[in-house]
Every structure is written in C-alpha cells, then in structure tokens.
Design an enzyme around this catalytic site. Sequence first.
Site, PDB file in Angstrom:
ATOM      1  N   GLY A 120      -0.238  -4.998   0.789  1.00 22.23           N
ATOM      2  CA  GLY A 120      -1.503  -4.900   0.065  1.00 22.23           C
ATOM      3  C   GLY A 120      -1.454  -5.560  -1.293  1.00 22.23           C
ATOM      4  N   ALA A 176       0.842  -1.185   0.000  1.00 20.45           N
ATOM      5  CA  ALA A 176       0.000   0.000   0.000  1.00 20.45           C
ATOM      6  C   ALA A 176       0.882   1.242   0.000  1.00 20.45           C
ATOM      7  CB  ALA A 176      -0.911  -0.009   1.230  1.00 20.45           C
ATOM      8  N   GLU A 179       4.012  -5.770   7.043  1.00 19.75           N
ATOM      9  CA  GLU A 179       3.406  -4.697   7.835  1.00 19.75           C
ATOM     10  C   GLU A 179       3.986  -4.603   9.241  1.00 19.75           C
ATOM     11  OE1 GLU A 179       0.319  -5.749   4.703  1.00 19.75           O
ATOM     12  OE2 GLU A 179       1.743  -6.857   5.963  1.00 19.75           O
TER      13      GLU A 179
END
Length: 258
Positions: free
Chosen positions: A109, A66, A132
């Site tokens: 993502g 992301a 993440e």
Amino acid sequence: MSQDALVLTETHDRVGLVRINNPKALNALNNPLMTALMDALEAFDADDKIRAMVVTGNERAFAAGADIKEMVDETPESMNAKAHIAPFDRIMDIQKPVIAAVSGWCLGGGNELAMSCDMLVASETAQFGQPEINLGVIPGAGGTQRLTRAVGKVIAMEMVLNNRTLSAEEALHYGLANRVVPVERYLEEALELAQQIAVRAPVALRTGKAAVNQAFDTYLKDGIQAERDAFYGLFATEDQKEGMQAFAEKRPANWKGA
C-alpha cells in the site's frame, strides 16, 4: 500537532508537507491513518495559500505496506462493505500537484500511495515493491494498474507475481521516480521541486495536472475496479487466511492452493 498524531503537517511557504507518522510499524497504512492523510491533503488542496504538496514518511520507511492485522479475518463481503481501500481513492480528486518523497521501504500500500502521487523523489535507500503475493492476495489499491503503466508489463509481472523489489536507481530507470538523491537530501529535494512548481500559474497547474491524468487514467478507473473486485475475492480463499495469519504470527505460510 501532537507527535502522537497519525500524520503531521507543516507549511513551507506555498508548499504543504504531510508526514506519515506510524514509525513503530514502519509507517504501515491503517484506515485511520489513511483517512487522516487524505483529510490533510484535502485541507491543503482547499487552502488558497498552498500551491503544491509533499507526502513523506521517514528515512527508514515511506510506508512498508498496509496494516495486515486489519484484514486477517475479513471476507470479500466485509472488505467490500467496509470500503476498506476507499481512502486511497480520495487522492485522485486532489487538484494541486502532489510529490512523494520516498526513503527506505515503500512496499504494498505504501508503493500504491506513492504511485498515486504526481511525482516522486527517492533517496538512494528507497526500495519499491508489491509483496502481496506473499500473503495470498494481490495489490488492491491500484498497484497492478499504476505499476504496469509506470514500469511496463514484464517488470510489473515480476513484482506482482514474484515479489521483485526495485532499488531507487531501478525505479528511476523504469520511470517510477523523477530523481534519486542522497538520503540526507531527499526531503529537501522534494520540497525544492514543490516550491518550483508552486510559483507557477495556479489555474494552469490544476489544468495541466488534470490533462496529464486524463491521458494516463482514461481506462484506469475501470482497471482499478477490476483489480479491487479480484483483491476482495481473494478474501474467500484459504490461502489469504493462511498468508495473513502467518504474517501476524511471524512464521512461513503453508499454502493450500485453495
């Protein structure tokens, strides 16, 4: 379509191809891009001439995650109010088969998007991960749920908690990918698979996809909501602020444990 567009679309007989087009950022998935991507998939889903779809990036990256800059200053309340991850959910309503054609980096993502597709063709250079934890958060677009169902608990734990990355061959071994081919053939292979599927009975294709997803997703939506709540909640922590700020500033994070 302009080469400046966030996604590029093509048709190959009965197959719709959607290319992620953010190469300067390794195809990072910002909200406008994800909205455009889902719009393109939904348009193909509504087109009677199209029977299957392929989603791809480029040889260097399917999508490296992301766009963290969008989230650095967010709070749990703002993340929830903006429905920041909602575009990812739209792929669950696509009725026709969707194949991910993955080369290079497929992280965060990007990996969540690839796992949301129905099948996956990987190039030999593909690398899959959920990094993440390095930002002080966890996957928030279905990563903990779909990854665990695909590769099993212990591998998913290592990927989510310790940033383990899977090679293409490991992804094939653990059931994340359908096949691995040389990098020069990965997109062609995905399109060929889509063409093979596209000649089959359209109603049966949609019904078969829904039936398989029913077995896979019986409790997935509940799990995804629990994951989403946990992900948003981490935006109240100092570690999230530090992790994302450190990423933006290209420096190591100084974790505070708060």
